[in-house]
Design a protein around this motif. Structure first.
Motif, PDB file in Angstrom:
ATOM      1  N   GLN A   1      -2.032   3.086  -3.387  1.00  0.00           N
ATOM      2  CA  GLN A   1      -1.429   2.267  -4.246  1.00  0.00           C
ATOM      3  C   GLN A   1      -1.416   2.988  -5.725  1.00  0.00           C
ATOM      4  O   GLN A   1      -0.427   2.861  -6.404  1.00  0.00           O
TER       5      GLN A   1
ATOM      6  N   ASN B   1       0.990   5.816  -6.039  1.00  0.00           N
ATOM      7  CA  ASN B   1       2.308   5.507  -6.120  1.00  0.00           C
ATOM      8  C   ASN B   1       2.618   4.562  -7.290  1.00  0.00           C
ATOM      9  O   ASN B   1       3.922   4.627  -7.691  1.00  0.00           O
ATOM     10  N   ARG B   2       1.811   3.946  -7.947  1.00  0.00           N
ATOM     11  CA  ARG B   2       2.015   3.086  -9.061  1.00  0.00           C
ATOM     12  C   ARG B   2       1.716   3.415 -10.379  1.00  0.00           C
ATOM     13  O   ARG B   2       2.548   3.488 -11.069  1.00  0.00           O
TER      14      ARG B   2
ATOM     15  N   ARG C   1       0.839  -3.850  -0.046  1.00  0.00           N
ATOM     16  CA  ARG C   1       0.411  -3.617  -1.548  1.00  0.00           C
ATOM     17  C   ARG C   1       1.348  -2.572  -1.994  1.00  0.00           C
ATOM     18  O   ARG C   1       1.842  -2.514  -3.105  1.00  0.00           O
ATOM     19  N   LEU C   2       1.800  -1.699  -1.311  1.00  0.00           N
ATOM     20  CA  LEU C   2       2.755  -0.533  -1.602  1.00  0.00           C
ATOM     21  C   LEU C   2       4.125  -1.123  -1.626  1.00  0.00           C
ATOM     22  O   LEU C   2       5.083  -0.282  -2.192  1.00  0.00           O
TER      23      LEU C   2
ATOM     24  N   ASN D   1      -6.313   3.714   2.088  1.00  0.00           N
ATOM     25  CA  ASN D   1      -6.743   2.226   1.718  1.00  0.00           C
ATOM     26  C   ASN D   1      -8.110   2.177   1.017  1.00  0.00           C
ATOM     27  O   ASN D   1      -9.035   2.474   1.953  1.00  0.00           O
TER      28      ASN D   1
ATOM     29  N   ASP E   1      -6.948   5.684  -3.469  1.00  0.00           N
ATOM     30  CA  ASP E   1      -5.815   4.758  -3.027  1.00  0.00           C
ATOM     31  C   ASP E   1      -4.534   4.865  -3.188  1.00  0.00           C
ATOM     32  O   ASP E   1      -3.948   5.379  -4.335  1.00  0.00           O
TER      33      ASP E   1
END
Length: 195
Positions: A107, A110-111, A58-59, A89, A105
Motif C-alpha cells: 500500500q 502504491n499510494r 487496502r489497495l 502485507n 507494505d
C-alpha cells in the motif's frame, strides 16, 4: 529450472554463512562485516487468504495472480542481497526489535511512493535498494517493468513475474562472492543503469 528452485538453491548455499529463524520469517546469509545483524536474504511467513484479502481491500484492487501466488505460497515479500526488495502485507508485522524480518507494505509503495506518470493499470511490487528504482506489473499484460524512482517510464521489461525473478536471481547472485559480499560497484545491483 523455475525461479523458486533457483531461490531455494541460493538460500541453501547461503545457510552456511548463518541464518536465524524468527516466529514470522527467516534471515539467511549473515554478513557481519556489513553490520552485526545484517543478512543477505530475508523471507517472511506466507500470507493466508484473510491477509491477502485485507491487503487487496487496502489497495482497492486485486493483486496479479503470479505475485499473489508468490505472497501466499512462498513469502510475504523478499529482501534479496540488499538489492531487490519485494513488498507484501505489513499489517500486524511491524517490529523494530532487530529480530524480526522486515516487510515493506504494498500500500505504501502504491499510494505514497507511486510515480505521478504511472498508469492506473499497473501495480508496483518492489524496489531496488541502490536508488529506490521500482518494479511494477502491468495488470493488462502481466508483464513486469523496471522504472526509475520518480518516473514510471519502462526502462526494462520481462514477459512475466516468473521470468523477471529467474533472471534477477541469477544476475544479482553473480554480483556477490560465496561469503555473500558484493564484488562489484553498488550501481550494478540494478537491472539498468539510470543516467
Amino acid at each position: 529450472m523455475d525461479y523458486i528452485e533457483k531461490l531455494n538453491r541460493v538460500i541453501d548455499a547461503q545457510r552456511k554463512n548463518g541464518y536465524v529463524k524468527t516466529p514470522k520469517g527467516e534471515k539467511i546469509g549473515h554478513v557481519p562485516k556489513l553490520a552485526p545483524l545484517a543478512y543477505n536474504i530475508q523471507l517472511s511467513q506466507k500470507l493466508d487468504f484473510s491477509l491477502i484479502n485485507s491487503l487487496e481491500k487496502r489497495l482497492q484492487r486485486e493483486i496479479p495472480p503470479a505475485y499473489k501466488r508468490f505472497l501466499m505460497e512462498y513469502s510475504n515479500g523478499l529482501h534479496f542481497y540488499f538489492s531487490l526488495n519485494l513488498y507484501g502485507n505489513r499489517d500486524g508485522l511491524l517490529d523494530r526489535s532487530g529480530n524480526e524480518v522486515i516487510v515493506w507494505d504494498l500500500q505504501d509503495l502504491n499510494r505514497f511512493e507511486r510515480p505521478k506518470n504511472s498508469s492506473k493499470d499497473v501495480i508496483f511490487i518492489g524496489t531496488y535498494s541502490y536508488d529506490a528504482s521500482k518494479l511494477y506489473i502491468d495488470c493488462a499484460t502481466n508483464k513486469v517493468h523496471y522504472c526509475g524512482r520518480y518516473d514510471a517510464t519502462s526502462l526494462k521489461e520481462w514477459d512475466s513475474f516468473e521470468t523477471m525473478m529467474s533472471e534477477e536471481i541469477d544476475r544479482i547472485y553473480a554480483l556477490f562472492d560465496e561469503d555473500g559480499y558484493l564484488t562489484v560497484n553498488s550501481s550494478e545491483k540494478t537491472p539498468y543503469k539510470i543516467e
